[in-house]
Design a protein around this motif. Structure first.
Motif, mmCIF file in Angstrom:
data_model
loop_
_atom_site.group_PDB
_atom_site.id
_atom_site.type_symbol
_atom_site.label_atom_id
_atom_site.label_comp_id
_atom_site.label_asym_id
_atom_site.label_seq_id
_atom_site.Cartn_x
_atom_site.Cartn_y
_atom_site.Cartn_z
ATOM 1 N N GLU A 301 0.908 -1.115 -0.138
ATOM 2 C CA GLU A 301 -0.088 -0.182 0.020
ATOM 3 C C GLU A 301 0.782 1.272 0.008
ATOM 4 O O GLU A 301 0.432 2.427 -0.411
ATOM 5 C CB GLU A 301 -0.900 -0.210 1.081
ATOM 6 C CG GLU A 301 -1.899 -1.124 1.062
ATOM 7 C CD GLU A 301 -2.659 -1.059 2.349
ATOM 8 O OE1 GLU A 301 -2.598 -0.265 3.317
ATOM 9 O OE2 GLU A 301 -3.676 -1.888 2.456
ATOM 10 N N SER A 304 4.151 4.590 -4.383
ATOM 11 C CA SER A 304 3.975 5.804 -4.539
ATOM 12 C C SER A 304 3.969 6.153 -6.251
ATOM 13 O O SER A 304 4.328 7.314 -6.508
ATOM 14 C CB SER A 304 4.683 6.843 -3.659
ATOM 15 O OG SER A 304 6.060 6.601 -3.876
ATOM 16 N N SER A 328 -0.790 -3.676 -11.160
ATOM 17 C CA SER A 328 -0.742 -2.696 -9.854
ATOM 18 C C SER A 328 -2.021 -2.440 -9.352
ATOM 19 O O SER A 328 -3.082 -2.197 -9.956
ATOM 20 C CB SER A 328 -0.144 -1.464 -10.539
ATOM 21 O OG SER A 328 -0.010 -0.581 -9.250
ATOM 22 N N LEU A 330 -2.761 0.266 -8.033
ATOM 23 C CA LEU A 330 -2.739 1.972 -8.263
ATOM 24 C C LEU A 330 -3.254 2.091 -9.745
ATOM 25 O O LEU A 330 -3.864 3.337 -10.020
ATOM 26 C CB LEU A 330 -1.536 2.414 -8.176
ATOM 27 C CG LEU A 330 -0.881 2.238 -6.899
ATOM 28 C CD1 LEU A 330 0.405 2.974 -6.910
ATOM 29 C CD2 LEU A 330 -1.727 2.887 -5.826
ATOM 30 N N SER A 332 -5.993 2.951 -12.371
ATOM 31 C CA SER A 332 -7.455 3.698 -12.273
ATOM 32 C C SER A 332 -7.907 4.074 -13.580
ATOM 33 O O SER A 332 -7.236 3.654 -14.624
ATOM 34 C CB SER A 332 -7.201 4.780 -11.471
ATOM 35 O OG SER A 332 -6.296 5.816 -12.026
#
Length: 592
Positions: A301, A304, A328, A330, A332
């Protein structure tokens, strides 16, 4: 000493040289000029006919010393044509490869191997012909070749030739090995083009320097790491290695957790695989010929990495991309929009895995930008049956692989619609899609009956789902973890692999497999009755032959039942011989 040759500047006749050198079995060179015997006519034959030579008869052996003295004396006073010539290079022996160029491969050297005398036996090989020894040694692993080189001189020469001819090497580097071990092995293969290293200890930039120095013509590099080792290579060091290797076309590396950031610049690189990426500050790709890229990020988590910027940069700087795989948490909708804005008209494979932020709107952007996809993997996304409908409307003629595992918003209706609207589909993965919401967290528990009793009526629609698939080209189907699946009917003539692991609520009486080419069924963590039903259906002697016997329905019209075999009209013996079916062999795999 036996086998000792005189100094090149010392003129010696052929007679004296043959006595001192002796004749050895397997000599392939001319005894006068040192050239190969095959198709060779020695130019010194007429000039040396008068020179006395040793013979093996007892009468000639008595005056051999006098003949040697006469030969030496004659050599000192004879013309230059009679004096033994000084060879320009080392004398060629059988299995010697001093004249073989580095760029030759094993296949190219096979022609030279067949030129060897089939009756040539190497010393210490047990009368094994040289051509047979070549075929045996070229099938050994690197450790076996190192051991074979210590047998005898002939074997050492053969292994040396094999090392130089090798173009591909797969090497396991144990934890106790030093960098010198890898360097010593790579220096034996100056013509190496493909290298795969499985490293069991920590790796750093020293390994890259060793590879760059020992393999100047390297085109493909793969570095696999074990779970216990640490990859300490930084992004700047890897970027420098890629920039210096002008011939490198493929790079695959695991454990890239310490890169930090990189700027790759290469005109030859066409394939790039990096795994275990974490918190990259910058990702610059200046690779105009890059066609395939795989970026697997860590599941932490604290990652970055700005994937939106990465996707935009990747689409602009690599216009020839055909295969993209990014895993990943992340991922989106914004990242998908950034990729869709790039002009990647040649994209054939798109895999965006574990992106819970990918929705039906993302599917619409993908469908509008990439119309020729052959593989689409949106596993772990939040798409629904509406997204599947958009996929079927855009890719009905091109899509052959659809992977939608771990998509909790997809139902059996969406899966059935995809199978009906995609005629070119060959692989479909819908694992963990039709799940029981109450048993999803307890998937490893053994008692399922108590969980079903606790299920409220509002969730019965999600649990008791029926799936019917009829497809003529489907080869592989995965339904692992579909605990909400209650009934399954498959009519897929080309299906050869089926995964039903953890399908705990699938009722044995509601399972029908009409797949004559089925080779393996994975049924781990399933009920015993279901496993027996699967074994009965896939190994049935008559299930792979279409039955022409009449059939009927039950009074409620719910199920079509075939009449028993003994109630059907009997056929003649000739028809039995022609219509006798072949029993199938299908493996039911119960292991993990």
């Amino acid at each position: 000493m036996q086998g000792h040759q005189p100094h090149p500047a010392t003129p010696i006749s052929d007679a004296a040289f043959e006595i001192k050198r002796g004749k050895r079995r397997g000599n392939y060179s001319c005894g006068r000029c040192g050239l190969p015997k095959k198709g060779h006519k020695c130019p010194l034959t007429s000039a040396t006919d008068d020179v006395s030579t040793p013979v093996s008869t007892p009468a000639a052996a008595a005056d051999s010393s006098a003949s040697v003295a006469a030969s030496v004396k004659l050599a000192l006073t004879s013309p230059a044509s009679v004096v033994r010539p000084t060879p320009a290079a080392r004398r060629r022996r059988a299995l010697s490869f001093d004249d073989v160029s580095v760029a030759e491969s094993i296949d190219e050297l096979e022609e030279d191997r067949f030129e060897l005398d089939e009756e040539l036996y190497l010393e210490g090989s047990g009368k094994l012909p040289g051509c047979c020894l070549w075929e045996v040694l070229r099938r050994l692993p690197p450790s076996g070749l190192l051991s074979a080189a210590r047998v005898c001189r002939g074997w050492r020469e053969t292994t040396r030739r094999l090392w130089r001819a090798a173009e591909e090497l797969r090497l396991r580097v144990p934890a106790t090995a030093q960098i010198g071990f890898v360097g010593s092995v790579l220096q034996k293969c100056p013509g190496l083009m493909k290298l795969s290293l499985r490293i069991e200890s920590d790796v750093d930039a020293t390994m890259l320097a060793c590879i760059a120095f020992s393999c100047p013509n390297l085109k493909s590099l793969e570095i696999l790491t074990s779970d216990s080792c640490i990859n300490r290579i930084t992004g700047d060091e890897l970027s420098r290695f890629i920039a210096d290797k002008r011939c490198l076309t493929s790079l695959k590396m695991e454990g890239c957790c310490n890169l930090g950031g990189f700027a790759f610049s290469s005109t030859s690189l066409s394939c790039l695989w990096l795994s275990d990426l974490h918190s990259l500050s910058k990702m610059v790709f200046n690779c105009p010929n890059l066609k395939e890229i795989s970026l697997d990020f860590s599941r932490q988590e604290t990652d970055s990495t700005d994937l939106t910027t990465v996707m935009g940069t990747l689409g602009r700087s690599c216009p020839k991309l055909q295969n993209i795989h990014i895993a990943s948490v992340l991922l989106s909708h914004d990242a998908v929009l950034a990729l869709s804005a790039a002009n990647l008209r040649g994209l054939r494979m798109l895999s965006l895995v574990l992106g819970s932020g990918i929705t039906d709107a993302s599917v619409a952007a993908i469908a509008a930008s990439f119309s020729k996809l052959e593989l689409l993997d949106l596993s772990g996304s939040s798409i629904t049956d509406s997204g599947i409908g958009m996929i079927c409307n855009v890719f009905p003629e091109t899509l052959s692989n659809l992977l939608l595992a771990l998509c909790p918003n997809i139902t059996s209706s969406g899966i059935q619609f995809a199978a009906a609207q995609l005629p070119c589909l060959e692989l479909m993965d819908c694992g963990m899609t039709i799940c029981d919401p109450n048993t999803k967290k307890a998937i490893d528990e053994e008692d399922d009956d108590s969980e079903l009793q606790k299920t409220p009526n509002s969730n019965l629609l999600l649990i008791h789902q029926k799936l019917i698939i009829k497809h003529n080209r489907l080869n592989k189907l995965s339904l692992w973890g579909c605990s909400g699946l209650d009934a399954l009917y498959l009519n897929c003539p080309r299906l050869n692999e089926l995964n039903l692991n953890s399908c705990r609520n699938l009722h044995p009486a509601r399972l029908l497999l009409q797949c004559p080419n089925l080779e393996s069924v994975h049924a781990s963590d399933c009920e015993e009755m279901l496993i027996k039903t699967i074994e009965t259906q896939v190994n049935s002697e008559f299930s792979d032959v279409e039955s022409h016997f009449p059939s009927k329905r039950l009074p409620d019209g719910s199920k079509r039942v075939r009449l028993p075999f003994f109630c059907s009209p009997q056929t003649s013996d000739d028809e039995k011989g022609r219509e006798r079916p072949m029993k199938r062999h299908c493996a039911v795999i119960l292991g993990s």
